[in-house]
Design a protein around this motif. Structure first.
Motif, PDB file in Angstrom:
ATOM      1  N   VAL A 144     -11.983 -12.218  24.003  1.00 35.79           N
ATOM      2  CA  VAL A 144     -11.593 -13.390  24.800  1.00 35.79           C
ATOM      3  C   VAL A 144     -12.810 -14.286  25.026  1.00 35.79           C
ATOM      4  O   VAL A 144     -12.743 -15.511  24.867  1.00 35.79           O
ATOM      5  CB  VAL A 144     -10.968 -12.955  26.145  1.00 35.79           C
ATOM      6  CG1 VAL A 144     -10.730 -14.164  27.053  1.00 35.79           C
ATOM      7  CG2 VAL A 144      -9.654 -12.216  25.917  1.00 35.79           C
TER       8      VAL A 144
ATOM      9  N   ALA B 284     -16.089 -19.948  20.853  1.00 36.56           N
ATOM     10  CA  ALA B 284     -15.664 -20.666  19.649  1.00 36.56           C
ATOM     11  C   ALA B 284     -15.135 -22.048  20.003  1.00 36.56           C
ATOM     12  O   ALA B 284     -15.404 -23.028  19.307  1.00 36.56           O
ATOM     13  CB  ALA B 284     -14.596 -19.861  18.908  1.00 36.56           C
ATOM     14  N   ALA B 285     -14.393 -22.132  21.106  1.00 38.26           N
ATOM     15  CA  ALA B 285     -13.845 -23.426  21.531  1.00 38.26           C
ATOM     16  C   ALA B 285     -14.960 -24.420  21.827  1.00 38.26           C
ATOM     17  O   ALA B 285     -14.788 -25.624  21.694  1.00 38.26           O
ATOM     18  CB  ALA B 285     -12.954 -23.250  22.750  1.00 38.26           C
ATOM     19  N   GLU B 286     -16.104 -23.893  22.223  1.00 41.78           N
ATOM     20  CA  GLU B 286     -17.219 -24.772  22.596  1.00 41.78           C
ATOM     21  C   GLU B 286     -18.292 -24.850  21.515  1.00 41.78           C
ATOM     22  O   GLU B 286     -19.395 -25.336  21.771  1.00 41.78           O
ATOM     23  CB  GLU B 286     -17.814 -24.292  23.922  1.00 41.78           C
ATOM     24  CG  GLU B 286     -16.779 -24.351  25.033  1.00 41.78           C
ATOM     25  CD  GLU B 286     -17.373 -24.230  26.413  1.00 41.78           C
ATOM     26  OE1 GLU B 286     -18.610 -24.246  26.537  1.00 41.78           O
ATOM     27  OE2 GLU B 286     -16.581 -24.122  27.354  1.00 41.78           O
ATOM     28  N   ASP B 287     -17.974 -24.343  20.325  1.00 40.61           N
ATOM     29  CA  ASP B 287     -18.920 -24.410  19.196  1.00 40.61           C
ATOM     30  C   ASP B 287     -20.269 -23.765  19.511  1.00 40.61           C
ATOM     31  O   ASP B 287     -21.317 -24.269  19.097  1.00 40.61           O
ATOM     32  CB  ASP B 287     -19.157 -25.861  18.755  1.00 40.61           C
ATOM     33  CG  ASP B 287     -17.891 -26.523  18.271  1.00 40.61           C
ATOM     34  OD1 ASP B 287     -17.222 -25.934  17.411  1.00 40.61           O
ATOM     35  OD2 ASP B 287     -17.567 -27.630  18.747  1.00 40.61           O
TER      36      ASP B 287
ATOM     37  N   TRP C  47     -13.127 -28.433  29.038  1.00 38.54           N
ATOM     38  CA  TRP C  47     -13.455 -28.446  27.611  1.00 38.54           C
ATOM     39  C   TRP C  47     -13.596 -29.899  27.129  1.00 38.54           C
ATOM     40  O   TRP C  47     -14.529 -30.224  26.401  1.00 38.54           O
ATOM     41  CB  TRP C  47     -12.344 -27.708  26.853  1.00 38.54           C
ATOM     42  CG  TRP C  47     -12.483 -27.679  25.373  1.00 38.54           C
ATOM     43  CD1 TRP C  47     -13.415 -26.992  24.649  1.00 38.54           C
ATOM     44  CD2 TRP C  47     -11.653 -28.338  24.415  1.00 38.54           C
ATOM     45  NE1 TRP C  47     -13.212 -27.192  23.300  1.00 38.54           N
ATOM     46  CE2 TRP C  47     -12.134 -28.014  23.136  1.00 38.54           C
ATOM     47  CE3 TRP C  47     -10.534 -29.187  24.518  1.00 38.54           C
ATOM     48  CZ2 TRP C  47     -11.549 -28.496  21.964  1.00 38.54           C
ATOM     49  CZ3 TRP C  47      -9.943 -29.652  23.359  1.00 38.54           C
ATOM     50  CH2 TRP C  47     -10.457 -29.318  22.100  1.00 38.54           C
TER      51      TRP C  47
ATOM     52  N   CYS D 155      -4.442 -16.880  27.182  1.00 39.89           N
ATOM     53  CA  CYS D 155      -5.847 -17.264  27.122  1.00 39.89           C
ATOM     54  C   CYS D 155      -6.641 -16.298  26.233  1.00 39.89           C
ATOM     55  O   CYS D 155      -6.495 -15.091  26.394  1.00 39.89           O
ATOM     56  CB  CYS D 155      -6.415 -17.257  28.533  1.00 39.89           C
ATOM     57  SG  CYS D 155      -8.130 -17.727  28.654  1.00 39.89           S
ATOM     58  N   PRO D 156      -7.468 -16.753  25.278  1.00 45.19           N
ATOM     59  CA  PRO D 156      -7.859 -18.145  25.031  1.00 45.19           C
ATOM     60  C   PRO D 156      -7.052 -18.817  23.915  1.00 45.19           C
ATOM     61  O   PRO D 156      -7.502 -19.814  23.359  1.00 45.19           O
ATOM     62  CB  PRO D 156      -9.313 -17.982  24.594  1.00 45.19           C
ATOM     63  CG  PRO D 156      -9.301 -16.710  23.798  1.00 45.19           C
ATOM     64  CD  PRO D 156      -8.254 -15.825  24.453  1.00 45.19           C
TER      65      PRO D 156
ATOM     66  N   GLY E  33     -13.601 -16.188  22.042  1.00 48.92           N
ATOM     67  CA  GLY E  33     -12.695 -17.333  21.907  1.00 48.92           C
ATOM     68  C   GLY E  33     -13.203 -18.531  22.672  1.00 48.92           C
ATOM     69  O   GLY E  33     -13.207 -19.656  22.172  1.00 48.92           O
ATOM     70  N   GLY E  34     -13.657 -18.278  23.892  1.00 45.77           N
ATOM     71  CA  GLY E  34     -14.230 -19.360  24.698  1.00 45.77           C
ATOM     72  C   GLY E  34     -15.460 -19.954  24.041  1.00 45.77           C
ATOM     73  O   GLY E  34     -15.646 -21.176  24.025  1.00 45.77           O
TER      74      GLY E  34
ATOM     75  N   LYS F 169      -8.537 -26.564  19.925  1.00 41.05           N
ATOM     76  CA  LYS F 169      -9.778 -26.768  19.154  1.00 41.05           C
ATOM     77  C   LYS F 169      -9.464 -26.988  17.669  1.00 41.05           C
ATOM     78  O   LYS F 169     -10.031 -27.861  17.019  1.00 41.05           O
ATOM     79  CB  LYS F 169     -10.681 -25.550  19.348  1.00 41.05           C
ATOM     80  CG  LYS F 169     -11.854 -25.442  18.403  1.00 41.05           C
ATOM     81  CD  LYS F 169     -13.000 -26.283  18.908  1.00 41.05           C
ATOM     82  CE  LYS F 169     -14.180 -26.405  17.972  1.00 41.05           C
ATOM     83  NZ  LYS F 169     -14.498 -25.297  17.133  1.00 41.05           N
TER      84      LYS F 169
ATOM     85  N   LYS G 199     -16.855 -31.622  25.410  1.00 41.88           N
ATOM     86  CA  LYS G 199     -16.777 -32.053  24.014  1.00 41.88           C
ATOM     87  C   LYS G 199     -16.679 -33.573  23.869  1.00 41.88           C
ATOM     88  O   LYS G 199     -16.620 -34.086  22.758  1.00 41.88           O
ATOM     89  CB  LYS G 199     -15.579 -31.403  23.307  1.00 41.88           C
ATOM     90  CG  LYS G 199     -15.544 -29.887  23.356  1.00 41.88           C
ATOM     91  CD  LYS G 199     -16.839 -29.238  22.909  1.00 41.88           C
ATOM     92  CE  LYS G 199     -17.080 -29.336  21.428  1.00 41.88           C
ATOM     93  NZ  LYS G 199     -18.339 -28.646  21.045  1.00 41.88           N
TER      94      LYS G 199
ATOM     95  N   LEU H 192      -6.448 -22.703  24.076  1.00 47.79           N
ATOM     96  CA  LEU H 192      -7.707 -23.449  23.930  1.00 47.79           C
ATOM     97  C   LEU H 192      -8.143 -23.466  22.457  1.00 47.79           C
ATOM     98  O   LEU H 192      -8.578 -24.495  21.931  1.00 47.79           O
ATOM     99  CB  LEU H 192      -8.782 -22.791  24.801  1.00 47.79           C
ATOM    100  CG  LEU H 192     -10.089 -23.541  25.005  1.00 47.79           C
ATOM    101  CD1 LEU H 192      -9.867 -24.914  25.616  1.00 47.79           C
ATOM    102  CD2 LEU H 192     -11.026 -22.734  25.899  1.00 47.79           C
ATOM    103  N   LEU H 193      -7.981 -22.326  21.799  1.00 46.49           N
ATOM    104  CA  LEU H 193      -8.352 -22.247  20.379  1.00 46.49           C
ATOM    105  C   LEU H 193      -7.397 -23.084  19.529  1.00 46.49           C
ATOM    106  O   LEU H 193      -7.815 -23.722  18.557  1.00 46.49           O
ATOM    107  CB  LEU H 193      -8.366 -20.789  19.910  1.00 46.49           C
ATOM    108  CG  LEU H 193      -9.506 -19.952  20.492  1.00 46.49           C
ATOM    109  CD1 LEU H 193      -9.339 -18.491  20.120  1.00 46.49           C
ATOM    110  CD2 LEU H 193     -10.861 -20.463  20.008  1.00 46.49           C
TER     111      LEU H 193
END
Lengths: 139, 82
Positions: free
Chosen positions: A23, A29-32, B58, B22-23, A26-27, B30, B62, B26-27
Motif C-alpha cells: 500500500v 508510485a502515485a507521487e513518482d 496529490w 486504497c491505494p 502504491g502511494g 495516476k 503534482k 489513486l493509482l
C-alpha cells in the motif's frame, strides 16, 4: 524537480506487513518517488520463489488471520507481489535482496527469488540509500 | 467550484475505481492522467473515503487543479483539471 526518495528496510516476511508495504509503495508510485527496498531476513523467505504465493503467515493479531485474509479478498486487495509489481511499473523501484538473508533461507542466487528482485547486495548499500533518502521505513 | 457547477460538469475522462480500495483509486488516477491533455477534466469515481482526501493532496503535489467532490449514493465523484 528531482523525485523524492523512499527507502524501505523490509524485514517482515508476513503477509500483513508485506501488504502494508504494498500500500505504501502504491502511494510512492502515485507521487513518482524513487524507491529502494532492501529485503532483510524474514522478508527474504517470502521473496523465495517457492514461498511468495503460498505464504499466508501474519505477524500480528494472529488469531484473526482467516478474517484478515478473507477481508483482503473482499476488498479486492491485490496480493503483495502484485502491488509491488504495479509500483515497479509506475515508478522507479529497485529491490535488493540482502545476501546474508538469502543464505539464511538457502537462496544463493538471484534466480532463487521472485522476478521482482533486482539484485543481491550488502548492508553498505542500504546505509548509503538510507542516508540519501527523504523517507526511511523499517517494516 | 460550487456543487451545482460540479454536478453538471462534463469530464473529458472518467476513471471508475469503485471496485478497488486504497491505494487503487489513486493509482488508477495516476495512470489515467497521462491519457488526457493539459486543461482537460478528469473525474475519479471512488467508494473509498481515503481517496477523497488523497486526491486533493496529490493534485497539489503534482500541479493539477482539484475542482471538488460530489457525494453520490455510496461513492464520490472527484473532479480535477490537468
Amino acid at each position: 524537480m528531482a523525485n523524492k526518495k523512499l527507502t524501505i528496510a523490509l524485514f517482515s516476511g508476513s503477509v500483513d506487513k508485506l501488504t502494508a508495504a504494498g500500500v505504501i509503495l502504491g502511494g510512492a508510485a502515485a507521487e513518482d518517488m524513487d524507491v529502494e527496498i532492501f529485503v532483510l531476513l524474514q522478508a527474504a523467505f517470502a521473496f523465495k520463489k517457492e514461498n511468495a504465493m503460498t505464504n499466508d503467515r501474519v505477524a500480528e493479531i494472529t488469531d484473526k488471520k482467516d478474517d484478515f485474509l478473507a477481508s483482503l479478498k473482499r476488498l479486492n486487495t491485490p496480493h503483495w507481489t502484485e502491488a509491488f509489481k504495479t509500483a515497479k511499473e509506475m515508478t522507479n523501484v529497485n529491490i535488493h535482496i540482502c545476501g546474508f538473508a538469502g543464505k539464511v533461507w538457502h537462496g544463493e542466487k538471484l534466480d532463487d527469488f521472485i522476478d521482482l528482485a533486482d539484485d543481491i547486495c550488502g548492508i553498505g548499500e542500504y546505509m548509503t540509500a538510507a542516508e540519501e533518502s527523504d523517507i526511511n521505513l523499517f517494516i | 467550484m460550487s456543487t451545482e457547477e460540479l454536478a453538471t460538469m462534463k469530464a473529458d475522462k472518467t476513471v471508475d475505481a469503485r471496485g478497488t480500495s486504497c491505494p487503487g483509486p489513486l493509482l488508477a488516477a495516476k495512470k489515467a492522467i497521462g491519457e488526457i491533455q493539459k486543461g482537460q477534466v478528469m473525474e475519479v469515481l471512488s467508494a473509498d473515503e481515503g481517496t477523497r482526501r488523497d486526491i486533493p493532496k496529490w493534485c497539489k503535489k503534482k500541479g493539477f487543479e482539484y475542482l471538488g467532490t460530489v457525494e453520490e449514493s455510496g461513492f464520490f465523484k472527484i473532479f480535477l483539471r490537468k
